[in-house]
Design a protein around this motif. Structure first.
Motif, PDB file in Angstrom:
ATOM      1  N   VAL A 139       0.867  -1.174   0.000  1.00 58.90           N
ATOM      2  CA  VAL A 139       0.000   0.000   0.000  1.00 58.90           C
ATOM      3  C   VAL A 139       0.899   1.218   0.000  1.00 58.90           C
ATOM      4  CG1 VAL A 139      -1.700   1.343   1.280  1.00 58.90           C
ATOM      5  CG2 VAL A 139      -1.894  -1.135   1.201  1.00 58.90           C
ATOM      6  N   GLU A 140       0.818   2.035  -1.089  1.00 60.11           N
ATOM      7  CA  GLU A 140       1.709   3.190  -1.238  1.00 60.11           C
ATOM      8  C   GLU A 140       3.175   2.772  -1.120  1.00 60.11           C
ATOM      9  OE1 GLU A 140       0.991   6.336  -2.014  1.00 60.11           O
ATOM     10  OE2 GLU A 140      -1.127   5.832  -2.223  1.00 60.11           O
ATOM     11  N   GLY A 141       3.504   1.586  -1.628  1.00 59.47           N
ATOM     12  CA  GLY A 141       4.872   1.099  -1.584  1.00 59.47           C
ATOM     13  C   GLY A 141       5.294   0.526  -0.247  1.00 59.47           C
ATOM     14  N   VAL A 142       4.381   0.504   0.729  1.00 58.56           N
ATOM     15  CA  VAL A 142       4.686  -0.022   2.070  1.00 58.56           C
ATOM     16  C   VAL A 142       4.188  -1.459   2.155  1.00 58.56           C
ATOM     17  CG1 VAL A 142       4.175   0.210   4.527  1.00 58.56           C
ATOM     18  CG2 VAL A 142       4.595   2.247   3.127  1.00 58.56           C
ATOM     19  N   PRO A 143       4.993  -2.402   2.626  1.00 62.52           N
ATOM     20  CA  PRO A 143       4.564  -3.801   2.725  1.00 62.52           C
ATOM     21  C   PRO A 143       3.459  -3.995   3.746  1.00 62.52           C
ATOM     22  CG  PRO A 143       6.717  -3.503   3.754  1.00 62.52           C
ATOM     23  CD  PRO A 143       6.403  -2.225   3.035  1.00 62.52           C
ATOM     24  N   VAL A 144       2.488  -4.814   3.400  1.00 62.71           N
ATOM     25  CA  VAL A 144       1.375  -5.145   4.284  1.00 62.71           C
ATOM     26  C   VAL A 144       1.713  -6.422   5.043  1.00 62.71           C
ATOM     27  CG1 VAL A 144      -1.062  -5.773   4.405  1.00 62.71           C
ATOM     28  CG2 VAL A 144      -0.297  -4.011   2.793  1.00 62.71           C
ATOM     29  N   PHE A 145       1.580  -6.363   6.362  1.00 68.10           N
ATOM     30  CA  PHE A 145       1.942  -7.493   7.211  1.00 68.10           C
ATOM     31  C   PHE A 145       0.723  -8.158   7.832  1.00 68.10           C
ATOM     32  CE2 PHE A 145       5.949  -5.465   6.736  1.00 68.10           C
ATOM     33  CZ  PHE A 145       6.902  -6.458   6.894  1.00 68.10           C
ATOM     34  N   GLY A 146      -0.422  -7.993   7.224  1.00 69.04           N
ATOM     35  CA  GLY A 146      -1.607  -8.658   7.736  1.00 69.04           C
ATOM     36  C   GLY A 146      -2.739  -7.688   7.982  1.00 69.04           C
ATOM     37  N   TYR A 147      -3.706  -8.156   8.733  1.00 66.25           N
ATOM     38  CA  TYR A 147      -4.869  -7.357   9.075  1.00 66.25           C
ATOM     39  C   TYR A 147      -4.648  -6.690  10.437  1.00 66.25           C
ATOM     40  CZ  TYR A 147      -6.965  -9.876   5.202  1.00 66.25           C
ATOM     41  OH  TYR A 147      -7.221 -10.380   3.961  1.00 66.25           O
ATOM     42  N   PRO A 148      -5.490  -5.723  10.823  1.00 64.14           N
ATOM     43  CA  PRO A 148      -5.280  -5.032  12.104  1.00 64.14           C
ATOM     44  C   PRO A 148      -5.189  -5.960  13.306  1.00 64.14           C
ATOM     45  CG  PRO A 148      -6.836  -3.802  10.765  1.00 64.14           C
ATOM     46  CD  PRO A 148      -6.541  -5.074  10.009  1.00 64.14           C
ATOM     47  N   GLU A 149      -5.929  -7.064  13.291  1.00 60.24           N
ATOM     48  CA  GLU A 149      -5.877  -7.971  14.437  1.00 60.24           C
ATOM     49  C   GLU A 149      -4.539  -8.695  14.552  1.00 60.24           C
ATOM     50  OE1 GLU A 149      -8.502  -9.861  11.189  1.00 60.24           O
ATOM     51  OE2 GLU A 149      -8.209  -7.893  12.135  1.00 60.24           O
ATOM     52  N   GLU A 150      -3.713  -8.609  13.521  1.00 56.38           N
ATOM     53  CA  GLU A 150      -2.387  -9.222  13.553  1.00 56.38           C
ATOM     54  C   GLU A 150      -1.291  -8.204  13.836  1.00 56.38           C
ATOM     55  OE1 GLU A 150      -2.344 -12.655  10.331  1.00 56.38           O
ATOM     56  OE2 GLU A 150      -3.273 -10.852   9.501  1.00 56.38           O
ATOM     57  N   ALA A 151      -1.681  -7.051  14.375  1.00 59.30           N
ATOM     58  CA  ALA A 151      -0.746  -5.946  14.563  1.00 59.30           C
ATOM     59  C   ALA A 151       0.391  -6.292  15.515  1.00 59.30           C
ATOM     60  CB  ALA A 151      -1.489  -4.708  15.071  1.00 59.30           C
ATOM     61  N   MET A 152       0.095  -7.023  16.600  1.00 60.18           N
ATOM     62  CA  MET A 152       1.129  -7.297  17.595  1.00 60.18           C
ATOM     63  C   MET A 152       2.248  -8.148  17.000  1.00 60.18           C
ATOM     64  SD  MET A 152      -0.197  -5.434  19.743  1.00 60.18           S
ATOM     65  CE  MET A 152       1.217  -5.552  20.811  1.00 60.18           C
ATOM     66  N   GLU A 153       1.880  -9.083  16.145  1.00 56.75           N
ATOM     67  CA  GLU A 153       2.895  -9.899  15.482  1.00 56.75           C
ATOM     68  C   GLU A 153       3.758  -9.045  14.565  1.00 56.75           C
ATOM     69  OE1 GLU A 153       3.162 -13.771  12.474  1.00 56.75           O
ATOM     70  OE2 GLU A 153       1.242 -13.160  13.360  1.00 56.75           O
ATOM     71  N   ALA A 154       3.131  -8.111  13.842  1.00 58.65           N
ATOM     72  CA  ALA A 154       3.877  -7.226  12.945  1.00 58.65           C
ATOM     73  C   ALA A 154       4.799  -6.302  13.729  1.00 58.65           C
ATOM     74  CB  ALA A 154       2.907  -6.415  12.091  1.00 58.65           C
ATOM     75  N   ILE A 155       4.352  -5.828  14.896  1.00 58.51           N
ATOM     76  CA  ILE A 155       5.181  -4.943  15.719  1.00 58.51           C
ATOM     77  C   ILE A 155       6.453  -5.654  16.148  1.00 58.51           C
ATOM     78  CG2 ILE A 155       5.298  -3.776  17.951  1.00 58.51           C
ATOM     79  CD1 ILE A 155       2.284  -3.186  17.610  1.00 58.51           C
ATOM     80  N   SER A 156       6.324  -6.907  16.570  1.00 53.82           N
ATOM     81  CA  SER A 156       7.497  -7.678  16.980  1.00 53.82           C
ATOM     82  C   SER A 156       8.421  -7.921  15.798  1.00 53.82           C
ATOM     83  CB  SER A 156       7.058  -9.014  17.589  1.00 53.82           C
ATOM     84  OG  SER A 156       6.251  -8.806  18.731  1.00 53.82           O
ATOM     85  N   LEU A 157       7.842  -8.241  14.641  1.00 52.78           N
ATOM     86  CA  LEU A 157       8.636  -8.535  13.461  1.00 52.78           C
ATOM     87  C   LEU A 157       9.410  -7.315  12.972  1.00 52.78           C
ATOM     88  CD1 LEU A 157       9.166 -10.919  11.481  1.00 52.78           C
ATOM     89  CD2 LEU A 157       7.327  -9.978  10.068  1.00 52.78           C
ATOM     90  N   LEU A 158       8.764  -6.152  13.037  1.00 55.84           N
ATOM     91  CA  LEU A 158       9.359  -4.924  12.503  1.00 55.84           C
ATOM     92  C   LEU A 158      10.131  -4.119  13.550  1.00 55.84           C
ATOM     93  CD1 LEU A 158       6.300  -3.690  10.424  1.00 55.84           C
ATOM     94  CD2 LEU A 158       8.381  -4.733   9.529  1.00 55.84           C
ATOM     95  N   GLU A 159      10.007  -4.516  14.813  1.00 59.23           N
ATOM     96  CA  GLU A 159      10.585  -3.735  15.909  1.00 59.23           C
ATOM     97  C   GLU A 159      10.067  -2.302  15.861  1.00 59.23           C
ATOM     98  OE1 GLU A 159      14.809  -4.024  15.701  1.00 59.23           O
ATOM     99  OE2 GLU A 159      14.848  -6.138  16.273  1.00 59.23           O
TER     100      GLU A 159
END
Length: 485
Positions: A198-218
């Motif tokens: 989205v706008e060149g930014v990688p999508v790491f899932g849906y909003p309910e998967e945010a905590m996993e994305a936060i850990s992955l991306l620091e």
């Protein structure tokens, strides 16, 4: 959805880096100490009423400690204000004035006679040095952020319709230091290109998967755009989870063009309601703005009188015609007035304008405003005057007359106003300015939509502090000569 492992591998590793605000806070404390020491030294060199040498030394040595404590109490070291908002400057002002009030109170209680000397010498020096030190510190931070450093890794969460605009806004405001490294988006269709970027930014899932994305991306910051599905209990649980991980949460209320001073949270019936204050340019504040305009314009006209005479002689020497060019412009509430400028074109410039309209599309800086980068009507002296905006100086007379202000939207031509859409007409709610946000953000290089957005933002969020910031930035923009033609 694209593979999270593959997308994460493409991101630079930032593990182990020190958050930018830690170093910035340490530097802020250091410059505040130096500013207070210098102010104390200045005060000690000026005879304080009924004060001994020992008293001066005590004041000089105690001032840094007291000043840093005062800035701390004024929230001058809080992360949310550092580097971006005017609250950092307000904290410096409140701290300095707070010290004066405290010294006055102690002087009265202890019958110590040092208040007069403190007010006359130390206070102005502390204000000037404190504000200047913070300004230089912020300039350094901005330069580092423009180079991609001292940023906070940011995960954007929200609906696919609102995430894109938010990412664009954050990218445009590089000075805010929010580097978007990923997104969790609802409303996307699996199997399409938009499901991975989205706008060149990688999508790491849906909003309910945010905590996993936060850990992955620091991620250090989570930015939530307007999303009807992410509110109430869901947003509250997200805030609790981020609190445990020491990750900041910022929420866009959907009011992108309303600044913080006009927004406040008011709990009503157990609900936190966002209250939007009316624009502040009225009553006493309007009178204060007018007083500043008159004093500053009058002083500048007197100081630049010799330069004005030289410019007038150069204009008459370069081409025949009057020195001053008068043009009808539209001011506040739609009232027209004659705007004054040094003449920078040939005398029949208005007659040639119709012929040049056809050429504007190939050489234009703005779709609505008539501007050409290589206008053949401009004289040799006029080209130099325009590059550094010296041709605008006679508008200080318009400021004294009350037709213009030092800062405000650009004064439009009547034919431009005739083409305004309803939103654009709001520019006419305030007096036009000699300079404004458009002047310090690109000038004639800006497209019409961006110029209009900046003018409307100014109308809705005006303050004296904002005017001061714009005037300071105007000097840099004029010296660079960018966007002036």
């Amino acid at each position: 959805m694209a593979s999270r492992e593959r997308l994460a591998a493409d991101l630079p590793s930032e593990s182990g880096r020190r958050p930018w605000h830690v170093l910035y806070t340490r530097r802020a404390v250091a410059v505040d100490v130096l500013a207070a020491l210098a102010a104390g030294a200045i005060g000690s060199l000026v005879p304080l009423s009924r004060s001994s040498v020992e008293t001066r030394i005590i004041v000089t040595l105690a001032l840094p400690v007291l000043y840093v404590l005062a800035v701390l109490l004024a929230h001058g070291y809080e992360r949310r204000y550092l580097g971006t908002t005017a609250n950092e400057y307000r904290a410096v002002v409140r701290a300095a004035l707070g010290l004066v009030a405290t010294a006055a109170g102690l002087s009265w209680l202890l019958h110590a006679e040092f208040t007069r000397g403190l007010v006359v010498t130390v206070t102005p020096a502390l204000l000037l040095l404190g504000l200047s030190a913070r300004h230089l510190l912020r300039r350094r931070l901005l330069a580092r952020r423009m180079a991609g450093r001292d940023t906070a890794r940011t995960l954007v969460i929200g609906d696919v319709r609102t995430v894109g605009p938010m990412i664009r806004q954050l990218r445009r405001a590089q000075g805010a230091g929010m580097e978007v490294v990923g997104a969790c988006v609802s409303g996307i269709v699996a199997g399409t290109d938009r499901s991975s970027l989205v706008e060149g930014v990688p999508v790491f899932g849906y909003p309910e998967e945010a905590m996993e994305a936060i850990s992955l991306l620091e991620a250090e910051v989570v930015a939530v755009s307007s999303d009807p599905e992410l509110s109430g209990s869901g947003l509250r649980r997200l805030a609790w989870s981020l609190e445990e991980r020491k990750v900041d949460l910022v929420i866009a209320p959907g009011l992108f063009e309303v600044a913080g001073p006009r927004l406040s949270i008011r709990p009503t019936a157990g609900m936190p309601l966002l209250h939007v204050e009316r624009p502040a340019m009225s009553g006493a504040r309007r009178v204060c703005k007018r007083v500043v305009d008159v004093c500053a314009a009058g002083a500048f006209l007197l100081l630049t009188l010799p330069v004005t005479i030289v410019i007038a002689l150069l204009i008459r020497w370069d081409s025949p015609g009057p020195v001053i060019f008068r043009q009808t412009r539209v001011g506040a509430k739609g009232k027209t007035f004659n705007m004054l400028k040094f003449r920078t074109m040939c005398t029949d410039a208005e007659k040639q304008r119709a012929e040049l309209l056809a050429l504007q599309a190939a050489d234009a800086g703005n779709d609505i405003l008539f501007k050409m980068r290589r206008d053949p009507r401009v004289t040799r002296v006029g080209r130099v005057l325009r590059r550094f905006s010296v041709d605008e100086a006679p508008q200080l007379v318009n400021v004294l007359r009350g037709e213009m202000s030092l800062v405000g939207p650009r004064p439009p031509l009547p034919e431009e106003v005739a083409r305004y859409e309803p939103d654009a007409a709001r520019r006419l709610h305030v007096q036009p300015g000699l300079t404004g946000l458009w002047q310090v953000s690109g000038r004639s290089d800006l497209p019409w939509d961006e110029s209009l957005r900046l003018d409307l933002w100014y109308v809705d969020n005006w303050s004296l502090v904002l005017d001061l910031q714009i005037l300071t930035r105007t000097l840099r923009a004029v010296l660079k000569g960018q966007g002036a033609y």
